[in-house]
Design a protein around this motif. Structure first.
Motif, PDB file in Angstrom:
ATOM      1  N   GLY A 125       0.798  -1.208  -0.245  1.00  0.00           N
ATOM      2  CA  GLY A 125       0.056  -0.065   0.227  1.00  0.00           C
ATOM      3  C   GLY A 125       0.544   1.460  -0.087  1.00  0.00           C
ATOM      4  O   GLY A 125       0.448   2.401  -0.407  1.00  0.00           O
ATOM      5  N   THR A 126       1.829   1.384   0.904  1.00  0.00           N
ATOM      6  CA  THR A 126       2.963   2.914   1.247  1.00  0.00           C
ATOM      7  C   THR A 126       3.228   2.966  -0.680  1.00  0.00           C
ATOM      8  O   THR A 126       3.466   3.771  -0.814  1.00  0.00           O
ATOM      9  CB  THR A 126       3.500   2.082   1.868  1.00  0.00           C
ATOM     10  OG1 THR A 126       3.393   2.187   3.336  1.00  0.00           O
ATOM     11  CG2 THR A 126       4.598   3.182   2.201  1.00  0.00           C
ATOM     12  N   GLN A 127       4.003   1.216  -1.238  1.00  0.00           N
ATOM     13  CA  GLN A 127       4.652   2.068  -2.354  1.00  0.00           C
ATOM     14  C   GLN A 127       3.253   2.128  -3.424  1.00  0.00           C
ATOM     15  O   GLN A 127       4.238   2.823  -4.353  1.00  0.00           O
ATOM     16  CB  GLN A 127       5.386   0.681  -2.584  1.00  0.00           C
ATOM     17  CG  GLN A 127       6.655   0.239  -1.464  1.00  0.00           C
ATOM     18  CD  GLN A 127       7.884   1.402  -1.467  1.00  0.00           C
ATOM     19  OE1 GLN A 127       7.786   2.794  -2.469  1.00  0.00           O
ATOM     20  NE2 GLN A 127       8.057   1.666  -0.529  1.00  0.00           N
ATOM     21  N   CYS A 128       2.698   2.001  -2.788  1.00  0.00           N
ATOM     22  CA  CYS A 128       1.653   2.000  -4.589  1.00  0.00           C
ATOM     23  C   CYS A 128       1.758   3.382  -4.711  1.00  0.00           C
ATOM     24  O   CYS A 128       0.897   3.702  -5.569  1.00  0.00           O
ATOM     25  CB  CYS A 128       0.293   1.064  -3.958  1.00  0.00           C
ATOM     26  SG  CYS A 128       0.820  -1.083  -4.705  1.00  0.00           S
ATOM     27  N   CYS A 178      12.433  -4.533   3.219  1.00  0.00           N
ATOM     28  CA  CYS A 178      12.914  -4.433   4.686  1.00  0.00           C
ATOM     29  C   CYS A 178      13.905  -3.210   4.279  1.00  0.00           C
ATOM     30  O   CYS A 178      14.781  -3.919   5.596  1.00  0.00           O
ATOM     31  CB  CYS A 178      13.586  -5.941   4.742  1.00  0.00           C
ATOM     32  SG  CYS A 178      12.567  -7.513   5.226  1.00  0.00           S
ATOM     33  N   ARG A 179      13.593  -2.071   3.817  1.00  0.00           N
ATOM     34  CA  ARG A 179      14.851  -1.477   4.354  1.00  0.00           C
ATOM     35  C   ARG A 179      13.534  -0.344   4.154  1.00  0.00           C
ATOM     36  O   ARG A 179      12.886  -0.423   3.957  1.00  0.00           O
ATOM     37  CB  ARG A 179      15.638  -0.755   2.855  1.00  0.00           C
ATOM     38  CG  ARG A 179      16.091  -2.014   2.154  1.00  0.00           C
ATOM     39  CD  ARG A 179      16.365  -2.004   1.125  1.00  0.00           C
ATOM     40  NE  ARG A 179      16.541  -2.215   0.192  1.00  0.00           N
ATOM     41  CZ  ARG A 179      16.088  -1.739  -1.446  1.00  0.00           C
ATOM     42  NH1 ARG A 179      17.261  -0.967  -1.245  1.00  0.00           N
ATOM     43  NH2 ARG A 179      15.446  -2.279  -1.878  1.00  0.00           N
ATOM     44  N   ASP A 180      14.406   1.253   4.502  1.00  0.00           N
ATOM     45  CA  ASP A 180      13.658   2.314   4.881  1.00  0.00           C
ATOM     46  C   ASP A 180      13.156   2.708   3.018  1.00  0.00           C
ATOM     47  O   ASP A 180      13.209   1.943   2.049  1.00  0.00           O
ATOM     48  CB  ASP A 180      14.581   3.724   4.363  1.00  0.00           C
ATOM     49  CG  ASP A 180      14.525   5.583   4.596  1.00  0.00           C
ATOM     50  OD1 ASP A 180      13.756   5.272   5.264  1.00  0.00           O
ATOM     51  OD2 ASP A 180      14.069   5.216   2.758  1.00  0.00           O
ATOM     52  N   ASP A 226      14.483   1.971  -6.095  1.00  0.00           N
ATOM     53  CA  ASP A 226      14.516   0.652  -7.181  1.00  0.00           C
ATOM     54  C   ASP A 226      13.351   0.328  -7.288  1.00  0.00           C
ATOM     55  O   ASP A 226      13.030   0.498  -8.996  1.00  0.00           O
ATOM     56  CB  ASP A 226      14.801  -0.055  -6.108  1.00  0.00           C
ATOM     57  CG  ASP A 226      15.750  -0.169  -5.542  1.00  0.00           C
ATOM     58  OD1 ASP A 226      17.724   0.590  -5.394  1.00  0.00           O
ATOM     59  OD2 ASP A 226      16.766  -0.997  -4.264  1.00  0.00           O
ATOM     60  N   ILE A 227      11.994   1.294  -7.107  1.00  0.00           N
ATOM     61  CA  ILE A 227      10.938   1.031  -7.559  1.00  0.00           C
ATOM     62  C   ILE A 227      10.540   2.230  -9.044  1.00  0.00           C
ATOM     63  O   ILE A 227      10.755   1.829 -10.431  1.00  0.00           O
ATOM     64  CB  ILE A 227       9.546   0.941  -6.925  1.00  0.00           C
ATOM     65  CG1 ILE A 227      10.042   0.198  -5.818  1.00  0.00           C
ATOM     66  CG2 ILE A 227       8.505   1.102  -7.728  1.00  0.00           C
ATOM     67  CD1 ILE A 227       8.584  -0.125  -4.846  1.00  0.00           C
TER      68      ILE A 227
END
Length: 192
Positions: free
Chosen positions: A19-22, A173-175, A182-183
């Protein structure tokens, strides 16, 4: 192919940051974030004919019948109007989902790739227990069931797309900002 919906599946264990990355991808690339889980929870709350069935599956950490999920996703895509594409978060979650998607949606979509957000189980559990979103399934018992379901049913779907060369894996598993960097590269390379 231009009239097909562009789709990126976003898969990973509960708490991996989907959800955060989306939300970040949607903001920066103009793709519409469709969370299968959110659509199902909204449908459950609407007291529709499927609401009770969905509630039972969510409570048990099991997967809702594919016909319901595909219909909700397709309706949301149609309602979104013109956009750069769709991030489908948390779907397909098992072989039945994949089969149903291919049967009902294959001629309507262009699946660009699957974004696989990998993360250690202990980190995922900690995130879910601490996110305080008020979700009925963010408790240890439901999380154990959800992680078991993910390992036995969803991970093989990631492996399927990997064999097709359609998986882009990012360790989460990172900031959050490091993960998003990266995404962002992946989406730019894919032409978004």
């Amino acid at each position: 192919m231009s009239n097909l919906y562009k789709v990126v599946f976003v898969l990973g264990p509960p708490g991996s940051g989907k959800g955060t990355q989306c939300a970040l991808i949607q903001k920066n690339f103009g793709l519409v974030h469709l969370s299968a889980g959110d659509l199902l929870r909204e449908e459950q709350e609407s007291k529709s004919q499927y609401g009770q069935l969905i509630a039972e599956h969510i409570r048990n950490g099991t997967i809702v019948p594919v016909a319901i999920t595909c219909a909700l996703l397709e309706n949301a895509m149609k309602a979104s109007g013109d956009c750069a594409g769709f991030l489908i978060d948390g779907f397909p979650r098992n072989q039945d989902n994949l089969d149903g998607w291919q049967k009902n949606m294959a001629d309507k979509v262009d699946v660009k790739f699957t974004l696989y957000l990998s993360c250690k189980v202990d980190v995922c559990v900690s995130r879910c227990l601490n996110r305080k979103q008020g979700r009925a399934d963010d408790n240890e018992e439901s999380l154990r069931k959800r992680i078991h379901t993910y390992n036995t049913q969803t991970y093989p779907i990631i492996e399927y797309y990997e064999k097709l060369g359609l998986v882009r894996e990012v360790a989460t598993c990172r900031d959050t900002d490091e993960v998003y960097t990266d995404i962002e590269k992946i989406f730019k390379e894919a032409g978004f």
